[in-house]
Design an enzyme around this catalytic site. Structure first.
Site, PDB file in Angstrom:
ATOM      1  N   ARG A  54       0.858  -1.113  -0.039  1.00 46.66           N
ATOM      2  CA  ARG A  54       0.145  -0.057  -0.019  1.00 46.66           C
ATOM      3  C   ARG A  54       1.032   1.246  -0.082  1.00 46.66           C
ATOM      4  O   ARG A  54       0.304   2.460  -0.470  1.00 46.66           O
ATOM      5  CB  ARG A  54      -0.867  -0.193   1.225  1.00 46.66           C
ATOM      6  CG  ARG A  54      -1.541   1.257   1.320  1.00 46.66           C
ATOM      7  CD  ARG A  54      -3.121   1.178   2.260  1.00 46.66           C
ATOM      8  NE  ARG A  54      -2.941   0.461   3.325  1.00 46.66           N
ATOM      9  CZ  ARG A  54      -2.533   0.596   4.431  1.00 46.66           C
ATOM     10  NH1 ARG A  54      -1.859   1.702   4.640  1.00 46.66           N
ATOM     11  NH2 ARG A  54      -2.291  -0.195   5.485  1.00 46.66           N
ATOM     12  N   TYR A 106     -16.239  18.047 -17.135  1.00 50.45           N
ATOM     13  CA  TYR A 106     -16.768  16.685 -16.996  1.00 50.45           C
ATOM     14  C   TYR A 106     -17.705  16.677 -15.807  1.00 50.45           C
ATOM     15  O   TYR A 106     -17.446  16.939 -14.975  1.00 50.45           O
ATOM     16  CB  TYR A 106     -15.511  15.897 -16.971  1.00 50.45           C
ATOM     17  CG  TYR A 106     -16.134  14.401 -16.288  1.00 50.45           C
ATOM     18  CD1 TYR A 106     -16.779  13.689 -17.115  1.00 50.45           C
ATOM     19  CD2 TYR A 106     -15.359  13.931 -15.372  1.00 50.45           C
ATOM     20  CE1 TYR A 106     -17.128  12.427 -16.741  1.00 50.45           C
ATOM     21  CE2 TYR A 106     -15.915  12.624 -14.637  1.00 50.45           C
ATOM     22  CZ  TYR A 106     -16.818  12.019 -15.621  1.00 50.45           C
ATOM     23  OH  TYR A 106     -16.821  10.561 -15.096  1.00 50.45           O
ATOM     24  N   ASP A 179      -6.908  19.974 -14.950  1.00 52.59           N
ATOM     25  CA  ASP A 179      -7.317  18.718 -15.512  1.00 52.59           C
ATOM     26  C   ASP A 179      -6.934  18.964 -16.972  1.00 52.59           C
ATOM     27  O   ASP A 179      -7.486  19.569 -17.819  1.00 52.59           O
ATOM     28  CB  ASP A 179      -8.966  18.521 -15.353  1.00 52.59           C
ATOM     29  CG  ASP A 179      -9.183  17.036 -15.952  1.00 52.59           C
ATOM     30  OD1 ASP A 179      -8.453  16.536 -16.717  1.00 52.59           O
ATOM     31  OD2 ASP A 179     -10.139  16.641 -15.513  1.00 52.59           O
ATOM     32  N   LYS A 204      -7.816   7.548 -19.978  1.00 51.64           N
ATOM     33  CA  LYS A 204      -8.039   8.153 -21.206  1.00 51.64           C
ATOM     34  C   LYS A 204      -6.609   7.892 -22.182  1.00 51.64           C
ATOM     35  O   LYS A 204      -6.210   6.786 -22.036  1.00 51.64           O
ATOM     36  CB  LYS A 204      -8.470   9.409 -21.018  1.00 51.64           C
ATOM     37  CG  LYS A 204      -9.608   9.784 -20.327  1.00 51.64           C
ATOM     38  CD  LYS A 204     -10.727   9.056 -20.230  1.00 51.64           C
ATOM     39  CE  LYS A 204     -11.940   9.520 -19.215  1.00 51.64           C
ATOM     40  NZ  LYS A 204     -12.894   8.551 -18.903  1.00 51.64           N
TER      41      LYS A 204
HETATM   42  N1  PLP Z   1     -11.338  14.375 -16.129  1.00 55.81           N
HETATM   43  C1  PLP Z   1     -11.953  14.387 -17.494  1.00 55.81           C
HETATM   44  C2  PLP Z   1     -11.823  15.466 -18.317  1.00 55.81           C
HETATM   45  C3  PLP Z   1     -12.653  13.188 -17.664  1.00 55.81           C
HETATM   46  O1  PLP Z   1     -13.315  13.225 -18.984  1.00 55.81           O
HETATM   47  C4  PLP Z   1     -12.902  12.105 -16.728  1.00 55.81           C
HETATM   48  C5  PLP Z   1     -13.727  11.032 -17.019  1.00 55.81           C
HETATM   49  O2  PLP Z   1     -14.383  10.794 -18.159  1.00 55.81           O
HETATM   50  C6  PLP Z   1     -12.421  12.323 -15.532  1.00 55.81           C
HETATM   51  C7  PLP Z   1     -11.797  13.166 -15.120  1.00 55.81           C
HETATM   52  C8  PLP Z   1     -12.617  11.281 -14.416  1.00 55.81           C
HETATM   53  O3  PLP Z   1     -11.671  10.141 -14.649  1.00 55.81           O
HETATM   54  P1  PLP Z   1     -11.786   8.383 -14.205  1.00 55.81           P
HETATM   55  O4  PLP Z   1     -12.878   7.905 -15.028  1.00 55.81           O
HETATM   56  O5  PLP Z   1     -10.661   7.911 -14.723  1.00 55.81           O
HETATM   57  O6  PLP Z   1     -11.870   8.966 -12.923  1.00 55.81           O
END
Ligand code: PLP
Length: 385
Positions: A54, A106, A179, A204
């Site tokens: 961990r 998102y 992000d 992604k």
């Molecule tokens: N940020 C963006 C721009 C996303 O498109 C997503 C998911 O679609 C996330 C964060 C969240 O990521 P995760 O699905 O890996 O938790």
């Protein structure tokens, strides 16, 4: 030569930042499945870096090191999903603090931050961060502890001027978190533009093969108190990525620069095709000169405009759903950034309360031969809209 002081991203990625399997001499690091590590007769750890799964493991450190080098960051931490990474960074805001975040990002992020702020008595404000004047004014007035932006944004493909945003954040003592999922470390490096922490859903394009859930945070200054909280929290609360996922990520990242090149080329060709199509009303893609954020994208995304776009078909929700249903090759599925192209009808996922038009289709462009993708979209537009 592009960069004489450090290795270029293509080389870092292809060589997994120099990772080898020390024990066997293999050029591919192995997966450790061990959750615990032995001590000698003097009770010293045999490998001082590893005590318990961990806390630490070689394979997670190798994956973090690759991302750390690609971001040119001081430190990088992996999480079991993008949302776990976002939650880790948001939790550094104290009860009663203030968070400013971008509107229309998102949906999962928006929902989580709203509920988190409510639970923790944190004041929050949602701002259209593509309008830099509005954003600067909001930061100056609200003086948030944390500013969270997503650029390019999902699904609106809005661009945020990170240089100006980071100046406003520094002037007001706000932590800037970006992000950068839709850009990846190959197309944009927010830390170099003044961000404090860059976040990606590595689920992604960083992994790129639609078979791993992962999230990542990288920091420009390890000594930031918020970063220290994140490090301690991940270590003690155990939001750690699994070893098998970390290993798959290492494998996926070897081709990240190559995939991005192909995906960006495909996406630009498709965006141009759709923009000229009579059954398409609007195309939202930062690579198009018509896009409101094209100039910022050109400044911030030096290696390409990305693989993500949205477009609005002529007609209503039924026309957009009809288009999605008529596709033979492109998958109908959530998520983005994989080698295979996928479309998503966002309104079906989010509902109508978030303001997503019924005739908007989001497209994540893969690495297929572009003419095949265009032919599939062409027949679907002809047969449905
Ligand atoms: N940020 C963006 C721009 C996303 O498109 C997503 C998911 O679609 C996330 C964060 C969240 O990521 P995760 O699905 O890996 O938790």
């Amino acid at each position: 030569m592009r960069n004489s002081n450090r290795l270029n991203p293509e080389t870092i990625a292809a060589h997994a930042a120099g990772a080898l399997d020390a024990a066997s001499g293999g050029i591919v690091p192995s997966i450790q499945t061990s959750t615990t590590f032995i001590r000698d007769r003097e009770y010293e750890l045999v490998n001082k870096q590893n005590m318990y799964g961990r806390d630490n493991s070689d394979v997670v450190r190798i994956a973090e090191n690759i991302l750390n080098k690609l971001e040119d960051a001081e430190e990088t931490l992996l999480f079991p999903s993008g949302m776990a990474a976002i939650a880790a960074v948001m939790r550094t805001t104290k009860n009663g603090g203030k968070i400013l975040f971008q509107s229309g990002i998102y949906w999962g992020t928006t929902k989580w931050i709203r509920e988190f702020c409510q639970r923790r008595n944190i004041q929050s404000t949602e701002i259209d961060c593509a309008n830099i004047d509005v954003l600067e004014e909001a930061i100056n007035k609200f003086k948030p502890d944390l500013v969270f932006v997503e650029t390019p944004s999902n699904p609106w493909l809005k661009l945020v001027d990170l240089t100006k945003t980071s100046k406003a954040c520094k002037a007001n003592g706000s932590l800037l978190v970006v992000d950068s999922t839709a850009a990846t470390p190959i197309l944009s490096q927010p830390l170099g533009l003044g961000a404090d922490i860059v976040m990606h859903s590595a689920t992604k394009a960083i992994n790129g093969h639609s078979d791993v859930l992962a999230g990542v945070l990288s920091v420009s200054d390890q000594t930031l108190p918020q970063w220290q909280d994140i490090v301690t929290d991940r270590h003690d609360a155990g939001a750690i990525i699994g070893n098998f996922e970390a290993w798959l990520l290492i494998r996926g990242m070897r081709t990240l620069p190559l995939r991005m090149e192909r995906m960006c080329d495909n996406a630009l060709a498709i965006a141009q095709y759709l923009e000229a199509h009579e059954k398409v009303e609007t195309v939202l893609y930062p690579g198009l000169a018509s896009h409101h954020g094209h100039a910022i994208a050109t400044k911030q995304m030096s290696a390409g405009y990305g693989f993500l776009m949205s477009f609005i078909v002529c007609g209503d929700q039924a026309a957009a759903l009809g288009f999605c249903g008529a596709l033979d090759l492109i998958h109908r599925a959530t998520s983005l950034g994989g080698v295979e192209s996928v479309v998503e009808h966002r309104q079906t996922i989010e509902g109508d309360s978030t303001g997503i038009p019924g005739n908007l289709v989001r497209l994540s462009v893969g690495i297929e031969y572009v003419d095949d993708l265009i032919a599939d979209m062409g027949q679907a537009l002809d047969n449905s809209v």
